[in-house]
Each structure stands twice: as structure tokens, then as C-alpha cells.
Design a protein around this motif. Sequence first.
Motif: not given
Length: 306
Positions: A271-287
Motif C-alpha cells: 500500500r505505497p499510496w499510504l506513505w509515498i504522498p506524505p514523504g513527497v510532500a515533506i521533501m518538496l516543502t523542505v526543498l
Amino acid sequence: MERPTPTLDYRKKNKKRGGTSLWQDAFRRFIRNKYAILGLVILTFMVLFAFIGPYFSPHQDVPDVTKANQPPSKEHWLGTDNLGRDVLLRLMLAGRISLTIGIAATLILLLIGVTLGSISGYYGGWLDVIIMRIADIIYAMPGLPILIVMGAIMSDLKIPPAHRIYYVMFILGIISWVGVARLVRSQILSLKEQEFMLATEVLGLKDSKKIIKHLFPNVLPTVIVAGTLGVANSIILESALSFLGLGVVPPTPSWGYMLSAANNMIDFAKRPWLWIPPGVAIMLTVLAINFVGDALRDAFDPRQKI
């Protein structure tokens, strides 16, 4: 004779030729930076996504076990979680919490760090010794373990989830002000020996006016960079704490808590849809925050105006 400080020299020459102000020039320099624009676009999108997006969602953030763990579909673009809640809506609500904690914690650390750093650097003596020894003690303590201990204490005290957010903000701000205070102190120690500060002595200005009106503008680039990095660092620390189950707790969502789905091997693999979106959101925001912070530093740096 020593050359006047870059900021004052720039303002003097600009005033003579009827040029733009320091802020107008900084804005021009900022918008010429393509990474700054990219970061600003991403940040604007994340803010709108987190604070405005939930109002346009057709779903409610309520459990529906009949729809649990559904993959992405037309009805649920990012699927559903183990309680049947829409992951996209949860991602928006989680972003609201994570961004709020990051910004609030940074305001706290800047308020403490800039104030204590200015006092320490300007007055020196026993005040400088006391403030810097306190900073050394806090700096010697590992940040993440302290957060874990404080999170465990909050869990034992059974602090309500709605109140726990404020405690997390405060703790993050308290343990993170040391770096800002040291940077501001070192800048002021150097600046107060410059000729323009000797002129303020002759004019008999109050200490508060010297610090706020004459020293702080020259320290502004350092404060801006520290502040933007502070937001990014606070978001990461909050995410790590929530990932471990010691930060923001259910039913309040946060990106870090959503990432904790990766702790479960079944969710991680199937179920990658549970953890990939928040990981991408954190990465993009911090960058994006780092892009904007670097651009602001270059835009306001007085040495760029010579």
C-alpha cells in the motif's frame, strides 16, 4: 579611514541618485533567481493545498471501514487508509498541521535566539557569559532524543491531541534557538566596532535604537536564512517525532504520522499510496523552503550591493 558598512554606503549612494530602496532592490534580485521562483511556487501551492484544499474535497475525514485500504481510483485519487478515510484529504489536513508547527516553532526560536543573541553580542560581560553558557548546555544535549523523551512524557501525562500540538511547537522552538543566538551574537560583535556604530555613540542614541535600527538590518540576512532553515528543520523534527508515535497523535493528522504507515511491512510493500504522498510532500516543502531562504539571503546581503 575605514570604509562605511556596505548597507549604509549603499543607502547613501542610492539616495543621492534617487534610486530604489534596499527592499525594492532586494525584491528585484529575488525574482531574478529561478530557484527562488520555483521554491515560491511550490510553497504557495503547498499552502493553498493544505489550508484551502480541504474545503473543496467531496469527502469527510470520518472513518468508513467498508472502504478501508482501497487503492487510488476516480473516487479516491490517492486511495484510502486502514479506516477508510480519503488519503488526499488527510494529506491536506496533515499539511496544515505540519506547516503550522514548522512556522510557529520557527517564530519562537527566532524570537528567543535574536533577542538573546543581540543582548549577548551588544552588552557582553557577565550577560554574555550567562547566555552563552546556557546555550552551550542546550547545544550539548542531542535534539531528537530530547524530543523523544518529551514525547514520551506527554504520552504518560495523557495530554489531549488538540493541546499536544502547542506543546510540540513550544518544545521545538526552545531546543532550536541556540544556533540563531550564536549567529546573531557573532555578527553584532563584529558590527558594533564599525564606524557607523561609533557615530551612534556620538549622537547619544539609546541602546534599543542602536540594536533595532542600526544593527538588526545588517544581521537580517543571517536571520532570514536561519528562519527559513528553521522552518524546514522543525517540519523534519516534527515528522520524525510523529513517525515514532510521540509527536502529533490521532485523530490529528500530520505528514510524519502518515509516514508511520511505512512501519508496517504489509503497508510498506502493498500500500505505497499510504506513505509515498506524505514523504513527497515533506521533501518538496523542505526543498522549496531552502530555495527561498538561499535566494533571500543573496537578495538582502549588503555585500552584494557594493
